[in-house]
Design an enzyme around this catalytic site. Sequence first.
Site, PDB file in Angstrom:
ATOM      1  N   TYR A 158      15.461 -47.050 -11.161  1.00 32.33           N
ATOM      2  CA  TYR A 158      15.150 -45.841 -11.913  1.00 32.33           C
ATOM      3  C   TYR A 158      16.086 -45.608 -13.091  1.00 32.33           C
ATOM      4  CZ  TYR A 158      11.717 -42.381 -10.432  1.00 32.33           C
ATOM      5  OH  TYR A 158      10.586 -41.657 -10.252  1.00 32.33           O
ATOM      6  N   LYS A 225      15.708 -49.706   2.376  1.00 37.94           N
ATOM      7  CA  LYS A 225      14.853 -50.876   2.581  1.00 37.94           C
ATOM      8  C   LYS A 225      15.782 -52.100   2.617  1.00 37.94           C
ATOM      9  CE  LYS A 225      10.741 -52.579   2.967  1.00 37.94           C
ATOM     10  NZ  LYS A 225      10.064 -52.552   4.252  1.00 37.94           N
ATOM     11  N   ASP A 276       9.823 -47.723   4.885  1.00 32.21           N
ATOM     12  CA  ASP A 276       8.380 -47.663   5.157  1.00 32.21           C
ATOM     13  C   ASP A 276       8.103 -47.013   6.507  1.00 32.21           C
ATOM     14  OD1 ASP A 276       9.653 -49.911   6.076  1.00 32.21           O
ATOM     15  OD2 ASP A 276       7.948 -51.250   5.858  1.00 32.21           O
ATOM     16  N   ASP A 300      12.650 -40.298  -4.506  1.00 30.53           N
ATOM     17  CA  ASP A 300      11.625 -39.648  -5.312  1.00 30.53           C
ATOM     18  C   ASP A 300      10.306 -39.605  -4.541  1.00 30.53           C
ATOM     19  OD1 ASP A 300      10.603 -38.439  -7.570  1.00 30.53           O
ATOM     20  OD2 ASP A 300      10.100 -40.318  -8.558  1.00 30.53           O
TER      21      ASP A 300
END
Length: 413
Positions: A158, A225, A276, A300
Amino acid sequence: MYKAEKRMKGELIRKAGNGSFIIPDTPLIPYIEGDGVGRDIWPASRMVFDAAIQSAYGNARKIAWREVLAGEKAMKETGTPLPDETLDTIARCHIAIKGPLTTPVGTGFRSLNVALRKHFDLYTCIRPVRYFEGVVSPVKEPEKLDVVIFRENVEDVYAGLEWPRGSKEAGELIADLKERFGWQIPEDAGIGIKFISEGNTRRFVKRAFDYALKHGRKSVTFVHKGNIMKYTEGAFREWAYHVAREMYGDVIVLEEDLAGGRPPQGKIVVKDRIADAMFQMILLRPDEFDVLVLPNLNGDYLSDACAAQVGGIGMAPGANVGDDVAIFEATHGSAPKYAGQDKVNPSSLILSGAMMLDFMGWGEAARLIELGVEAAVKRGRVTYDLARFRPDAEEVACSEFAREIIQGFPSLR
Ligand code: NAP
């Protein structure tokens, strides 16, 4: 600028040696009205802030508001979307609040929100997400979700380090990576860089633990992750655990040490989840989570997913906090099609203001606002976005809803 703003000078908020802020009784606080619906939600919100402060403290405390320009209004008046004067005033005042700012898609200037975050190194984004009774939600038990999301705000994919397909820079990088490391990247690829550093992760995670302690939260969960992106997200998880053990060892207990048992009284449980899997857990067992700590991109995504679970982003407040400056903001955009109609829901900005008052140590006024919003939504005289899902509700204008919130303040005397 309102006439009253010129008359009321206010005092500057100062920083103490230990990094905390010293808040005078009449602090000078700059605000950015915002583009689009900013012109509707800002006056409504300001009315609520002033009323809450007056109810909580009488004439002993009052904010001296000072308008600073950004976005379309700044372009029109100064020819630049983010004038130096705005940045200088926010830097001097330390705490500011803003409405939404439009970002042109594809062309024009980059996001002003990102520019503000970078300029002031606002490395922590804080978004509390909870349910308000009376808001229609897509899930059966929305009240089970009550989380505070900490999203790292300046790193990760980002950060905006990217080059387009076919550019000289992308081409050179692709060729270099192939030559030096044997990495195969298609020549027609755009390239973005993902980076997560130890220093920035540590200072960010520390902020989340300080918040959890101050607000009596029960658990802190690192979401990452790291199974796939080992040296960025995986390292984020490792560094976060280091901070937990090294700096908060006496107040935490690790989930793995509990072996399914109950945590000792007063201890914060520390755990981690893969991103996830987290998206399904937060939907299926939301009450297992409290403070959530994430790198930028997943933070986000999860913020909006959680907000949807309790009825949408119209009610979700936010703050971007650094060491020297904190900017509180509505989390939705400028919704230009509703601009100037006195129609949209001002709650996101109003609840962001409550966060700001809490941050300033003016918790009594913050509580009044939260209780006022709760009462107003429950009563059912609400803005169109909430009314459209409730046959029992009456639709009112943005400004009228703000007055409903003020009427909902509990009496303090
Ligand atoms: P948006 O402005 O958030 O609006 C999308 C939709 O969300 C609206 O059409 C409306 O839905 C609903 N909505 C937004 N604010 C609402 C409110 N206060 N009350 C009730 N409903 C509300 O998103 P966008 O159209 O994608 O973005 C518009 C501009 O805002 C873009 O330039 C974007 O870059 C910018 N933006 C700024 C910020 C920021 O300043 N922090 C954040 C996000 C986006 P319905 O029409 O279905 O009722």
